[in-house]
Design an enzyme around this catalytic site. Structure first.
Site, PDB file in Angstrom:
ATOM      1  N   SER A  75      30.923  67.863  94.638  1.00 55.37           N
ATOM      2  CA  SER A  75      32.386  67.841  94.596  1.00 55.37           C
ATOM      3  C   SER A  75      33.026  68.670  95.707  1.00 55.37           C
ATOM      4  O   SER A  75      34.113  69.209  95.547  1.00 55.37           O
ATOM      5  CB  SER A  75      32.909  68.344  93.234  1.00 55.37           C
ATOM      6  OG  SER A  75      32.676  67.382  92.250  1.00 55.37           O
ATOM      7  N   GLU A 107      31.087  71.613  88.264  1.00 57.01           N
ATOM      8  CA  GLU A 107      31.682  70.292  88.051  1.00 57.01           C
ATOM      9  C   GLU A 107      31.844  69.952  86.562  1.00 57.01           C
ATOM     10  O   GLU A 107      31.931  68.777  86.196  1.00 57.01           O
ATOM     11  CB  GLU A 107      30.828  69.235  88.757  1.00 57.01           C
ATOM     12  CG  GLU A 107      30.859  69.383  90.263  1.00 57.01           C
ATOM     13  CD  GLU A 107      29.838  68.483  90.947  1.00 57.01           C
ATOM     14  OE1 GLU A 107      30.198  67.377  91.342  1.00 57.01           O
ATOM     15  OE2 GLU A 107      28.676  68.891  91.061  1.00 57.01           O
ATOM     16  N   SER A 167      36.611  55.962  89.603  1.00 57.06           N
ATOM     17  CA  SER A 167      35.519  56.380  90.476  1.00 57.06           C
ATOM     18  C   SER A 167      34.930  55.188  91.226  1.00 57.06           C
ATOM     19  O   SER A 167      34.960  54.060  90.756  1.00 57.06           O
ATOM     20  CB  SER A 167      34.406  57.039  89.663  1.00 57.06           C
ATOM     21  OG  SER A 167      34.835  58.263  89.147  1.00 57.06           O
TER      22      SER A 167
HETATM   23  N1  LIG Z   1      28.680  66.223 108.782  1.00 61.85           N
HETATM   24  C1  LIG Z   1      29.909  65.925 108.333  1.00 61.85           C
HETATM   25  N2  LIG Z   1      30.850  65.434 109.178  1.00 61.85           N
HETATM   26  C2  LIG Z   1      32.098  65.141 108.728  1.00 61.85           C
HETATM   27  N3  LIG Z   1      32.512  65.333 107.476  1.00 61.85           N
HETATM   28  C3  LIG Z   1      31.635  65.819 106.582  1.00 61.85           C
HETATM   29  C4  LIG Z   1      30.291  66.130 106.967  1.00 61.85           C
HETATM   30  N4  LIG Z   1      29.648  66.585 105.873  1.00 61.85           N
HETATM   31  C5  LIG Z   1      30.541  66.564 104.879  1.00 61.85           C
HETATM   32  N5  LIG Z   1      31.744  66.112 105.277  1.00 61.85           N
HETATM   33  C6  LIG Z   1      32.965  66.006 104.444  1.00 61.85           C
HETATM   34  O1  LIG Z   1      32.834  66.891 103.341  1.00 61.85           O
HETATM   35  C7  LIG Z   1      32.823  66.170 102.102  1.00 61.85           C
HETATM   36  C8  LIG Z   1      31.854  66.818 101.137  1.00 61.85           C
HETATM   37  O2  LIG Z   1      30.549  66.874 101.681  1.00 61.85           O
HETATM   38  P1  LIG Z   1      29.301  66.221 100.945  1.00 61.85           P
HETATM   39  O3  LIG Z   1      28.137  66.338 101.837  1.00 61.85           O
HETATM   40  O4  LIG Z   1      29.637  64.839 100.522  1.00 61.85           O
HETATM   41  O5  LIG Z   1      29.066  67.182  99.711  1.00 61.85           O
HETATM   42  P2  LIG Z   1      29.410  67.063  98.140  1.00 61.85           P
HETATM   43  O6  LIG Z   1      28.078  67.011  97.472  1.00 61.85           O
HETATM   44  O7  LIG Z   1      30.132  68.305  97.827  1.00 61.85           O
HETATM   45  O8  LIG Z   1      30.212  65.817  97.924  1.00 61.85           O
HETATM   46  C9  LIG Z   1      32.462  64.743 102.499  1.00 61.85           C
HETATM   47  O9  LIG Z   1      32.947  63.833 101.558  1.00 61.85           O
HETATM   48  C10 LIG Z   1      33.141  64.627 103.863  1.00 61.85           C
HETATM   49  O10 LIG Z   1      34.532  64.392 103.729  1.00 61.85           O
END
Ligand SMILES: Nc1ncnc2c1ncn2[C@@H]1O[C@H](COP(=O)(O)OP(=O)(O)O)[C@@H](O)[C@H]1O
Ligand SMILES: [Mg+2]
Length: 356
Positions: A191, A13, A326
């Site tokens: 990200s 990132e 943001s």
């Molecule tokens: N269990 C889940 N069900 C549905 N969508 C998910 C789930 N986990 C992650 N996502 C999708 O993936 C994206 C990235 O996952 P996240 O856990 O937020 O990791 P990061 O730290 O990369 O942001 C989320 O913003 C969402 O859109």
């Protein structure tokens, strides 16, 4: 007040950190702070950038400037700041505060925080343990469970097991979750790097292979079909939660490109959920913040399910994105806290933590 802003860094990132830092540098009140912009290259070299303007930090050209000064931040409390290596001579700069604007590994994960603890310098944001625990999604899961906040069902896959028998891991994950689709996520990325939605065993196997290229631990999660919402929390012992914002990605989920490249993803403040759901998100955001031992700030992310409006925790970011578009600064702007004032508050929380 002498304030160092750390940006860049060794994580995937890096660029996002530069964007966040540029926006912070634009909004810091120069009458209050004497600013030292310190960039960390992708290779991990620390460079004080005396004449970096924000555009250069934003577009990455800061790294090629001729007047960069190699900079050290030693753990030595006698120095309490930077050692600048100008043409062989060492010059020390005593710092009053450091603002680590670093996303991901080597910045948001407790490592830089540990260095700043040793050096005895107040710094913005979460301490060592809270940073490390929120960086690792599998540890966050355990702590959030103890806080009694609902989250997606999950299976934790370890690289060692996957290397010994990928098929067994795929089967075990699918069995534990019971149905597709599932989400695959490296435990310590951000990200959306390495995050994939898998609709069947084959896609799950492919997702795991990709995720294990980035991390030793990978979460396989139940798919949550809901609004994606975020809450900004600010403060130390008496933290406050902002209203709740919503992300409406135009791609299948909120991918790296949807976050930073594709302009069409939309933010709604407040989120398109009910007042009661907003209150539940805020309450749970504070619970998670406390359970993880956060201070300074964090953005706490949830889903609100389409089917029954349940609030489901997703993740906590201890150094959330800080560009002018943001969610974190926008949520507080909605609450009437303008960006420069938000930065002042964050810096005073850093100060308060160390000096009371
Ligand atoms: N269990 C889940 N069900 C549905 N969508 C998910 C789930 N986990 C992650 N996502 C999708 O993936 C994206 C990235 O996952 P996240 O856990 O937020 O990791 P990061 O730290 O990369 O942001 C989320 O913003 C969402 O859109
Ligand atoms: Mg996220």
């Amino acid at each position: 007040m002498k304030l160092a802003v750390l940006f860049g860094g060794i994580s995937s990132e890096h660029e996002i950190s530069c964007l966040s830092a540029a926006s912070i540098l634009r909004n810091l009140d120069r009458t209050k702070y004497e600013i030292y912009a310190v960039g960390i290259t992708r290779d991990g070299a620390w460079r004080y950038c005396p004449t970096c303007d924000v555009e250069r930090i934003e577009n990455g050209s800061w790294e090629r400037m001729a007047d960069l000064v190699p900079a050290l931040l030693p753990p030595d409390r006698g120095v309490h700041g930077l050692v600048l290596l100008r043409e062989g001579a060492a010059e020390t700069v005593r710092l009053d505060c450091v603002f680590p604007v670093l996303h991901g590994a080597g910045g948001e994960d407790g490592t830089v925080q540990g260095l700043l603890e040793l050096a005895g310098i107040p710094y913005v944001g979460c301490g060592v343990a809270a940073s490390a625990n929120s960086m690792d999604k599998s540890i966050t899961k355990v702590l959030v469970e103890t806080a009694g906040v609902r989250q997606a069902k999950y299976y934790l896959a370890l690289r060692h097991d996957f290397e010994r028998g990928a098929e067994g891991v795929v089967r075990a994950a699918a069995e534990q979750l019971g149905s597709f689709p599932v989400f695959v996520k490296p435990c310590s990325q951000g990200s959306s790097v390495g995050v994939a939605k898998a609709n069947n065993m084959l896609e799950l196997a492919a997702g795991l292979t990709e995720a294990f290229a980035l991390d030793d631990k990978v979460l396989v999660e139940e798919f949550i079909d809901g609004h994606e919402v975020e809450c900004a929390v600010l403060g130390n012992r008496e933290p406050v939660a902002s209203t709740v914002g919503e992300i409406a990605p135009t791609q299948e989920f909120y991918t790296f490109d949807a976050k930073y490249k594709d302009e069409s993803s939309k933010l709604y403040i407040p989120a398109h959920i009910t007042e009661r759901q907003i209150e539940t998100v805020r309450r749970n955001a504070l619970r998670v913040y406390r359970a993880l031992g956060c201070r300074g700030l964090a953005r706490v992310d949830f889903f609100v399910t389409h089917a029954d409006g349940e609030v489901v925790f997703n993740e906590l970011n201890s150094i959330p994105g800080f560009t002018s578009i943001s969610m974190y600064p926008k949520l507080f702007d909605y609450e009437g806290v303008r960006y420069p004032e938000l930065l002042d508050r964050l810096i005073s929380f850093a100060w308060e933590e160390r000096h009371g």
